[in-house]
Design a protein around this motif. Structure first.
Motif, PDB file in Angstrom:
ATOM      1  N   VAL A 245     -49.257 -25.002 -22.221  1.00  0.00           N
ATOM      2  CA  VAL A 245     -47.654 -25.105 -21.228  1.00  0.00           C
ATOM      3  C   VAL A 245     -46.968 -26.679 -21.671  1.00  0.00           C
ATOM      4  N   GLY A 246     -48.018 -27.826 -22.724  1.00  0.00           N
ATOM      5  CA  GLY A 246     -46.770 -28.380 -23.043  1.00  0.00           C
ATOM      6  C   GLY A 246     -47.599 -29.308 -22.205  1.00  0.00           C
ATOM      7  N   ASN A 247     -47.262 -31.281 -23.043  1.00  0.00           N
ATOM      8  CA  ASN A 247     -48.004 -32.178 -21.559  1.00  0.00           C
ATOM      9  C   ASN A 247     -46.294 -32.929 -21.254  1.00  0.00           C
ATOM     10  N   LYS A 248     -45.385 -32.374 -20.954  1.00  0.00           N
ATOM     11  CA  LYS A 248     -44.470 -33.362 -20.760  1.00  0.00           C
ATOM     12  C   LYS A 248     -43.841 -32.593 -19.283  1.00  0.00           C
ATOM     13  N   THR A 249     -43.704 -34.034 -18.170  1.00  0.00           N
ATOM     14  CA  THR A 249     -43.735 -33.998 -16.979  1.00  0.00           C
ATOM     15  C   THR A 249     -42.229 -34.787 -16.576  1.00  0.00           C
ATOM     16  N   THR A 250     -41.150 -34.358 -16.038  1.00  0.00           N
ATOM     17  CA  THR A 250     -40.461 -35.219 -15.199  1.00  0.00           C
ATOM     18  C   THR A 250     -40.752 -34.942 -13.995  1.00  0.00           C
ATOM     19  N   HIS A 251     -40.355 -34.389 -13.636  1.00  0.00           N
ATOM     20  CA  HIS A 251     -40.104 -33.701 -11.562  1.00  0.00           C
ATOM     21  C   HIS A 251     -41.359 -32.654 -11.957  1.00  0.00           C
ATOM     22  N   HIS A 252     -42.098 -33.321 -10.896  1.00  0.00           N
ATOM     23  CA  HIS A 252     -43.606 -32.494 -10.084  1.00  0.00           C
ATOM     24  C   HIS A 252     -43.440 -32.047  -9.073  1.00  0.00           C
ATOM     25  N   ILE A 253     -42.930 -30.982  -8.442  1.00  0.00           N
ATOM     26  CA  ILE A 253     -42.713 -30.303  -7.382  1.00  0.00           C
ATOM     27  C   ILE A 253     -44.092 -30.417  -6.193  1.00  0.00           C
ATOM     28  N   MET A 254     -43.894 -30.923  -5.063  1.00  0.00           N
ATOM     29  CA  MET A 254     -45.542 -30.758  -4.042  1.00  0.00           C
ATOM     30  C   MET A 254     -44.714 -30.680  -2.752  1.00  0.00           C
ATOM     31  N   TYR A 255     -46.006 -30.231  -2.219  1.00  0.00           N
ATOM     32  CA  TYR A 255     -45.746 -30.766  -0.446  1.00  0.00           C
ATOM     33  C   TYR A 255     -47.433 -31.170   0.380  1.00  0.00           C
ATOM     34  N   PRO A 256     -47.692 -31.505   1.161  1.00  0.00           N
ATOM     35  CA  PRO A 256     -48.810 -32.704   1.563  1.00  0.00           C
ATOM     36  C   PRO A 256     -49.591 -31.867   1.116  1.00  0.00           C
ATOM     37  N   GLU A 257     -49.902 -30.403   1.140  1.00  0.00           N
ATOM     38  CA  GLU A 257     -51.179 -29.817   0.927  1.00  0.00           C
ATOM     39  C   GLU A 257     -51.356 -29.909  -0.471  1.00  0.00           C
ATOM     40  N   SER A 258     -50.472 -29.873  -1.140  1.00  0.00           N
ATOM     41  CA  SER A 258     -50.518 -29.348  -2.718  1.00  0.00           C
ATOM     42  C   SER A 258     -50.317 -30.923  -3.961  1.00  0.00           C
ATOM     43  N   ALA A 259     -50.666 -32.131  -2.752  1.00  0.00           N
ATOM     44  CA  ALA A 259     -50.378 -33.001  -3.654  1.00  0.00           C
ATOM     45  C   ALA A 259     -51.407 -33.684  -4.565  1.00  0.00           C
ATOM     46  N   VAL A 260     -51.228 -33.636  -5.698  1.00  0.00           N
ATOM     47  CA  VAL A 260     -51.184 -34.583  -6.363  1.00  0.00           C
ATOM     48  C   VAL A 260     -50.193 -36.307  -7.495  1.00  0.00           C
ATOM     49  N   ASP A 261     -51.495 -36.707  -7.469  1.00  0.00           N
ATOM     50  CA  ASP A 261     -51.268 -38.169  -8.234  1.00  0.00           C
ATOM     51  C   ASP A 261     -49.839 -37.766  -9.487  1.00  0.00           C
ATOM     52  N   VAL A 262     -49.048 -38.223  -9.333  1.00  0.00           N
ATOM     53  CA  VAL A 262     -47.649 -38.801 -10.995  1.00  0.00           C
ATOM     54  C   VAL A 262     -47.930 -39.540 -11.651  1.00  0.00           C
ATOM     55  N   GLN A 263     -48.078 -39.640 -12.987  1.00  0.00           N
ATOM     56  CA  GLN A 263     -47.867 -39.867 -13.548  1.00  0.00           C
ATOM     57  C   GLN A 263     -45.876 -41.620 -13.864  1.00  0.00           C
ATOM     58  N   PRO A 264     -46.890 -42.325 -13.767  1.00  0.00           N
ATOM     59  CA  PRO A 264     -45.351 -43.249 -14.207  1.00  0.00           C
ATOM     60  C   PRO A 264     -43.871 -42.614 -14.273  1.00  0.00           C
ATOM     61  N   GLY A 265     -42.911 -43.376 -13.834  1.00  0.00           N
ATOM     62  CA  GLY A 265     -41.808 -42.455 -14.232  1.00  0.00           C
ATOM     63  C   GLY A 265     -41.575 -41.149 -14.392  1.00  0.00           C
ATOM     64  N   VAL A 266     -42.142 -40.144 -13.741  1.00  0.00           N
ATOM     65  CA  VAL A 266     -42.487 -39.201 -12.964  1.00  0.00           C
ATOM     66  C   VAL A 266     -41.680 -38.287 -11.164  1.00  0.00           C
ATOM     67  N   HIS A 267     -40.625 -37.764 -11.244  1.00  0.00           N
ATOM     68  CA  HIS A 267     -39.845 -37.861 -10.367  1.00  0.00           C
ATOM     69  C   HIS A 267     -41.463 -37.151  -9.256  1.00  0.00           C
ATOM     70  N   LEU A 268     -41.347 -37.904  -7.998  1.00  0.00           N
ATOM     71  CA  LEU A 268     -42.290 -36.632  -7.154  1.00  0.00           C
ATOM     72  C   LEU A 268     -41.315 -36.593  -6.309  1.00  0.00           C
ATOM     73  N   VAL A 269     -40.996 -34.712  -6.175  1.00  0.00           N
ATOM     74  CA  VAL A 269     -40.066 -33.338  -5.750  1.00  0.00           C
ATOM     75  C   VAL A 269     -40.900 -33.424  -5.042  1.00  0.00           C
ATOM     76  N   LEU A 270     -40.413 -33.754  -3.289  1.00  0.00           N
ATOM     77  CA  LEU A 270     -41.532 -33.304  -1.805  1.00  0.00           C
ATOM     78  C   LEU A 270     -40.787 -32.266  -1.646  1.00  0.00           C
ATOM     79  N   LEU A 271     -41.445 -30.775  -0.992  1.00  0.00           N
ATOM     80  CA  LEU A 271     -40.686 -30.061  -0.632  1.00  0.00           C
ATOM     81  C   LEU A 271     -40.976 -29.985   1.108  1.00  0.00           C
ATOM     82  N   PRO A 272     -40.268 -30.348   1.921  1.00  0.00           N
ATOM     83  CA  PRO A 272     -40.876 -30.773   3.367  1.00  0.00           C
ATOM     84  C   PRO A 272     -40.506 -28.996   3.986  1.00  0.00           C
ATOM     85  N   PHE A 273     -41.864 -28.550   4.433  1.00  0.00           N
ATOM     86  CA  PHE A 273     -41.773 -27.567   5.230  1.00  0.00           C
ATOM     87  C   PHE A 273     -42.218 -27.535   6.824  1.00  0.00           C
ATOM     88  N   LYS A 274     -42.011 -28.776   6.768  1.00  0.00           N
ATOM     89  CA  LYS A 274     -41.517 -29.553   8.504  1.00  0.00           C
ATOM     90  C   LYS A 274     -41.906 -31.259   8.508  1.00  0.00           C
TER      91      LYS A 274
END
Length: 348
Positions: A190-219
């Motif tokens: 799967v590799g180890n590079k991440t530039t964008h990590h998509i999540m919503y509150p119920e699936s949230a995880v910490d992301v590394q510095p420099g990575v875009h946290l992309v929020l999917l707001p369902f509410k």
């Protein structure tokens, strides 16, 4: 008398001889030898050989590129797929900005009905407070002629196991992962590079510095949560217990526009299921911020199981049979995008 005749005859003979001699002399002096009449060949001279001039340099032809970016083929290019052109809207704004805090009434009504929100909250106020914590994203997401953003959208399917896609995934400009995706121990596949990590509150995880946290707001509560998770940590519950704080760069947070949700539902999943899955939203999001899109880790494994590559439960796979999402219809859309040349689907 006879003597006179002899003298005259002698003079006549002498005159004839003189004329003959004179004529011969004139002819001899006026005629050149035959060798002088033939032109002499030019005297051969030894000259130093001159080096040949180098052949003209072959002109460097410009690399073929698409119409809207510098990639050989750009997602946003029109006229290559009628099916795609009927669905893709290049004017859609994929994410919220501080300058765009209002939502169209029909969009707002649809979005607020997805999951229950507190009725006394005003959307504009919630969005404004959110942007007091996070930065408004850069507006340069549209394709550019001098740019070629190649993106890997990496799903969480178990079909990634044994794929050896890691180096290929890492070679992309952007690598988009989602939900609880992990790379530790699975880098080969799967590799180890991440530039964008998509999540919503119920699936949230910490992301590394420099990575875009992309929020999917369902509410609406989700917009409050992202501001809280990056500041006070006061929100602990949505419809379930959620991560109170998240490690992420505040200036790299992207919040997907609810209008983009509705566009994905209207144009791409065509209201099959209540709303699109995270995987489908991630893919359509990529079609709007990327110039070329490669897709990994979507769908079932070779045995037909829907599960995550880091799980031992081979029959996991949220929502596939609940009716919230329609995994089978979304799969057909993904296959169609691949056959129309708009994405490159890598199967496990």
């Amino acid at each position: 008398m006879q003597c006179k005749r002899k003298v005259c005859l002698c003079a006549l003979l002498c005159g004839a001889v003189f004329v003959m001699l004179a004529t011969h002399t004139i002819q001899k002096n006026s005629l050149l030898p035959i060798t002088l009449l033939v032109p002499r060949p030019a005297t051969a001279t030894t000259t130093k050989a001159q080096p040949e001039a180098p052949p003209p340099a072959t002109p460097t032809l410009p690399r073929p590129s698409g119409e809207s970016c510098s990639c050989p083929s750009c997602v946003a290019d029109k006229g290559r797929s009628e099916w795609f052109d009927q669905r893709y809207d290049s004017e859609q704004q994929p994410f919220l900005t501080a300058q765009n805090t209002s939502l169209p009434p029909l969009t707002l009504k649809w979005w607020l009905a997805l999951q229950r929100s507190a009725p006394d909250l005003k959307v504009e106020e919630v969005i404004e407070k959110m942007f007091q914590v996070i930065a408004s994203p850069s507006p340069d997401w549209r394709p550019q002629k001098n740019r070629c953003n190649k993106c890997a959208v990496v799903g969480n399917s178990g079909n990634l196991l044994g794929s050896n896609y890691g180096p290929l995934i890492n070679s992309h400009t952007y690598v988009i992962r989602m939900n609880k995706a992990t790379t530790g121990g699975f880098e080969k596949d799967v590799g180890n590079k991440t530039t964008h990590h998509i999540m919503y509150p119920e699936s949230a995880v910490d992301v590394q510095p420099g990575v875009h946290l992309v929020l999917l707001p369902f509410k609406l509560r989700d917009l409050q949560w992202v501001a809280s998770a990056l500041s006070t940590g006061e929100i602990k519950m949505t419809y379930m217990r959620v991560k109170e704080r998240v490690k992420a760069d505040k200036d790299k947070v992207i919040v997907v526009n609810p209008s983009f949700f509705k566009y994905t539902c209207d144009k791409w999943t065509e209201h099959h299921g209540r709303y699109p899955s995270t995987g489908m939203l991630a893919l359509i999001f990529a079609l709007h911020i990327c110039d070329e899109v490669s897709v990994f880790g979507y769908g079932a494994d070779s045995q037909g199981n829907w599960h995550h590559y880091w799980e031992h439960n081979r029959y996991a796979g949220a929502f596939r049979k609940t009716g919230v999402h329609n995994a089978d219809f979304e799969t057909q859309v993904i296959l169609k995008l691949d056959s129309e040349g708009k994405i490159k689907l890598h199967k496990g």
